[in-house]
Design an enzyme around this catalytic site. Structure first.
Site, PDB file in Angstrom:
ATOM      1  N   GLU A   1       0.533   4.137  -9.306  1.00 28.93           N
ATOM      2  CA  GLU A   1       1.588   3.927  -8.317  1.00 28.93           C
ATOM      3  C   GLU A   1       1.300   4.592  -6.975  1.00 28.93           C
ATOM      4  OE1 GLU A   1       5.335   2.731  -8.363  1.00 28.93           O
ATOM      5  OE2 GLU A   1       3.856   1.333  -9.140  1.00 28.93           O
ATOM      6  N   HIS A   2       0.428   5.579  -6.964  1.00 22.69           N
ATOM      7  CA  HIS A   2       0.235   6.372  -5.750  1.00 22.69           C
ATOM      8  C   HIS A   2      -1.242   6.633  -5.505  1.00 22.69           C
ATOM      9  CE1 HIS A   2       4.526   7.115  -5.539  1.00 22.69           C
ATOM     10  NE2 HIS A   2       4.514   7.479  -6.807  1.00 22.69           N
TER      11      HIS A   2
END
Length: 300
Positions: free
Chosen positions: A157-158
């Site tokens: 996600e990051h």
């Protein structure tokens, strides 16, 4: 069958001799006995019940333990929301009589990344020897010395997309020592927008056989699901790959689809794709409360 999407350059680490052929990948997936069905994420709420209880529902063909949420800088951490890790070994074995059990890496935190090729190789070795079929003296195995999970899911996600392709190739290369068995199966859970910014390079390696396309936690995905699904289905048109539609089991999450709308609206579109394999449910806790997955088992 040759893949229809771009392959990485020949210089990518371990590509070639260390990888199985694409035909081998398809065979490994289809011979597992678990093609299609419902996948569920487990480990995000202590009140979701045990892993064994999830498998005993008979609804899930893949259960993904989540998450290994810290990695990439010589430190590793498993966050399963307060569940007792020491009890998971028997539950994993119990589940493996009816389902595959994966471990997901990444999640919603920001304490993971793969800043170098070496960090990707180190993570692959950590996963292989700590949770999978690799065994090395002195390596602690939190689920038990004789417990081997079936695969790894990429839920990124990051951060940067760098080196997740190296990680995928390295994990897949471990299969070369096994005949008619793939103890390092791989899946990815990208957001719906194609190609995914963080996982696009990893998926393009060709070794990730299951793709859980997330149509939740993103208002764009909720509104434009068909446009993006068509892109995924066009890029992965055959059963060499399995596309799962990832949906939330709770109305509290953006992207929730009511069962009637799913059945009458989405399903006829999804089933046109030969690569459509089923649904991935977020998450076991919500599914336990809503019983969302119960009727959709028959649609996969």
């Amino acid at each position: 069958m040759a893949p229809t999407h771009p392959r990485p350059p020949a210089s990518i680490l371990l590509l070639g001799a260390a990888m199985l052929s694409m035909a081998g990948l398809a065979t490994a997936i289809n011979s597992s006995g678990f093609k299609g069905g419902v996948t569920v994420y487990w480990g995000r709420n202590k009140d979701e019940g045990s892993l064994a209880e999830a498998c005993d529902t008979g609804r899930y063909t893949i259960v993904i333990i989540s998450f290994l949420d810290i990695f990439g800088h010589g430190e590793y951490h498993l966050d399963i929301s307060g569940h007792d890790t020491s009890t998971l070994g028997p539950d994993i074995k119990h589940c493996q009589s009816v389902a595959l059990v994966y471990l997901s890496i990444g999640g919603f935190g920001n304490r993971y990344s793969l800043p170098t090729n070496q960090s990707a190789l180190d993570l692959a070795d950590h996963l292989w020897y700590t949770y999978m079929a690799g065994h090395k003296a002195g390596v602690h195995r939190p689920f038990g010395d004789d417990v081997e999970i079936d695969g790894i899911d990429f839920f990124i996600e990051h951060g940067s997309p760098d080196n997740y392709d190296v990680l995928a190739n390295r994990l897949w290369s471990f299969n070369k020592g096994f005949r008619a068995r793939t103890p390092a199966q791989l899946s990815a859970t990208p957001r719906c927008r194609y190609p995914d910014r963080l996982l696009g390079k990893a998926i393009a390696t060709g070794v990730i056989g299951r793709i859980n396309v997330r149509f939740y936690d993103d208002s764009y995905c909720a509104a434009h699901w068909r446009q993006e699904w068509d892109k995924w289905a066009a890029t992965y048109p055959t059963q060499d790959y399995q596309l799962y539609v990832a949906l939330p089991a709770s109305e509290k999450v953006v992207g929730y689809v009511h069962l009637k709308s799913l059945h009458l609206g989405m399903l006829p579109v999804l089933q046109k794709a030969e690569s459509f394999a089923g649904f991935t449910i977020w998450d076991r806790y919500s599914d336990r409360l809503t019983n969302y997955s119960s009727p959709i088992v028959q649609w996969t």
